[in-house]
Design an enzyme around this catalytic site. Structure first.
Site, short mmCIF file in Angstrom:
data_model
loop_
_atom_site.label_atom_id
_atom_site.label_comp_id
_atom_site.label_asym_id
_atom_site.label_seq_id
_atom_site.Cartn_x
_atom_site.Cartn_y
_atom_site.Cartn_z
CG ASP A 157 53.19 66.89 88.07
OD1 ASP A 157 53.07 67.10 86.85
OD2 ASP A 157 52.48 66.09 88.69
CG HIS A 184 47.98 72.36 88.33
ND1 HIS A 184 47.87 72.88 87.07
CD2 HIS A 184 48.26 71.05 88.16
CE1 HIS A 184 48.07 71.93 86.19
NE2 HIS A 184 48.30 70.80 86.82
CE LYS A 243 41.26 70.70 87.85
NZ LYS A 243 40.78 69.37 87.55
CD GLU A 264 47.36 64.27 91.55
OE1 GLU A 264 46.87 63.77 90.53
OE2 GLU A 264 48.52 64.67 91.60
#
Ligand code: BG6
Length: 504
Positions: A249, A254, A196, A230
């Site tokens: 996850d 991340h 990103k 999210e």
């Protein structure tokens, strides 16, 4: 984070996709190839070799690739679906099992024929778009067939999707399996967050400006908040998520990557290893979580039925593929401490969750209060401590919050912000994460991929949480979908720190 090589075009190569008929290949990889082609960044000659169990001809495979490109197109589906063909791409398909040596023998024959016919010169990028249990067997199959060998000067690289292992031990086992035939420089472990633009911009902001670095430490920063929120639930991935939870996850990969980039020391260069050396050092400085302390520093939550954007959504336990008694967390908040000269005494509060009010990823550095305020509190309207916010997504940018005088005869101050937004400052559309990942892997630029010792450190940090969650010693709290998580997460900051989460 853009090496000189990322501006050039990769040499001719084969892209071998294991799991060629799967969701990831269709949704991400083939469309990313089309985008690379449009930007003129495909290898000079590209052969796409699909490997999967399904029986299919080369031509059927080519049609599948074209269809998924068309499906992922924004508008010009017809024009876009042949973009790879226009660049001379070739397609081959091998149906076979990933644990049969015969599959890899046939792959070797196809690759040798492509070398002769299209000049791919032995260069191959093997993309593991399979379920994680097959990463080890595929690497071993390639190795036994002699397809990991780079001794003749060509490249043979493997691209491995997350999750890399399920815990510290299985990650080490997988690493050992990969290293049986591949050397570290041949292994590209993906964390799509690193691709990103705004994640990379953390480095640009910190290390190509003079003004920020001097205030990026314990002298000025009070604490750091990192949020990965999210609004989506687990969608159709309930079965996968039951094995993963927010811990595996998002947090292990991340979130810790974003923390490492925020906390790391300046690298000697923007070269892949120099950056990764510093990230590993930062992760190594994260204080091991003490199992006796977990009750105080960790909050686990799971979403229940609620409303997002005016639409009613089911609770996690009602999702497809999820056990009605599931104790898997869809929300995590915790305090981490980074024990080094720069950060000692500055807590990092991190949180991630599904079904929160909206999608937002950001890093906020909360600065210390002024030592003395020469104003009565009645003259101060809603002034927060100075805060630097790096908006990773959406609406990418950077905000600096400070206090300013309210115009008028009396001396009053109020919080205001300086705002930089990517979409206003730059006209270019940044490449999509998978386009960047594939392009860099073809070029051999490993900067945006995770090195083995980084993965190891990340698992070291989360292993005490895995153990405690498995033992059931950290209770699960519940939060309605559409809220900012369990109330206990607010208490985490309020009780340990007397502050609140920023409203992102
Ligand atoms: C993936 C997770 O790695 O990242 C998903 O498996 C999550 O659960 C996704 O939704 C978030 O990525 P992004 O790019 O949408 O922030």
């Amino acid at each position: 984070m853009t090496s000189a090589s990322s501006e050039s075009v990769a040499v001719s190569a084969a892209l071998v996709v294991f799991g060629a008929t799967g969701d990831l290949a269709h949704r991400k990889l083939y469309p990313a190839l089309a985008s690379l082609a449009e930007r003129g960044k495909l290898p000079r000659r590209l052969v796409v070799v699909g490997v999967s169990r399904t029986l299919m001809s080369d031509e059927d495979f080519a049609t599948e690739v074209r269809n998924s490109i068309a499906k992922a197109s924004n508008g010009d589906a017809e024009g876009r679906q042949n973009v790879l063909d226009q660049r001379g791409a070739q397609y081959h398909y091998i149906a076979g099992s990933f644990d049969a040596d015969d599959t890899f023998r046939r792959l070797g024959e196809v690759l040798a024929a492509c070398d002769a016919q299209y000049g791919t010169s032995g260069n191959a990028l093997y993309y593991f778009a399979t379920i994680p249990q097959l990463f080890g067997p595929v690497a071993a199959g390639l190795g036994r067939a002699g397809l990991a060998d780079e001794s003749e000067g060509h490249f043979r690289r493997i691209v491995v999707e997350k999750p890399f292992g399920r815990d510290l031990q299985s990650s080490r086992q997988l690493d050992a399996q990969l290293h049986e035939y591949f050397r570290e420089h041949q292994i590209y472990r993906i964390d799509h967050y690193l691709a990103k633009e705004t994640v990379q911009n953390i480095l640009a902001l910190r290390f190509t400006n003079t003004i920020f670095e001097p205030i990026w430490n314990r002298r000025y920063v009070d604490h750091v908040q990192i949020t990965v929120a999210e609004d989506l639930g687990v969608e159709h991935r309930g079965t996968f998520y039951e094995q993963s939870g927010a811990l595996r996850d998002i947090l292990q990969n991340h979130l810790l990557q974003v923390l490492a980039l925020t906390a790391m020391e300046p690298p000697a260069s923007f070269d892949a290893n120099a950056i990764r050396d510093e990230k590993v050092k930062a992760l190594r400085s994260v204080r091991p979580l003490d199992s006796a302390e977990l009750g105080r520093v960790v909050v686990r939550g799971q979403y229940t039925r609620g409303e997002i954007g005016g639409i009613e959504v089911p609770g996690y336990r009602e999702e497809e593929g999820v056990s009605p008694q599931s104790n898997v967390e869809t929300y995590l908040a915790l305090e981490l401490d980074v024990d080094n000269w720069r950060w000692a005494g500055v807590p990092f509060y991190v949180r991630t969750g599904k079904r929160l009010p909206h999608r937002v990823t950001e890093v906020a550095l909360r600065y210390k209060q002024v030592p003395f305020l020469p104003l009565p509190s009645s003259a101060v309207d809603s002034v927060e401590p100075n805060t630097m916010v790096m908006h990773i997504q959406p609406d990418e940018g950077i905000t600096l919050e400070f206090a300013a005088k309210v115009p008028g005869a009396s001396f009053r101050v109020r919080g205001v912000a300086l705002d930089f937004r990517y979409r206003l400052a730059f006209a270019e559309q940044p490449p999509e994460a998978y386009e960047r990942v594939l392009g860099d892997a073809f070029l051999g630029d490993a900067t945006l991929f995770i090195r083995g010792d980084e993965v190891d450190q990340a698992w070291r940090i989360v292993q005490p949480l895995i153990d405690a969650f498995d033992a059931g010693t950290v209770p699960l709290s519940f939060y309605p979908a559409g809220s900012w998580g369990p109330k206990e997460a607010d208490d985490l900051l309020a009780q340990s720190y007397g502050d609140t989460w920023r409203a992102p």
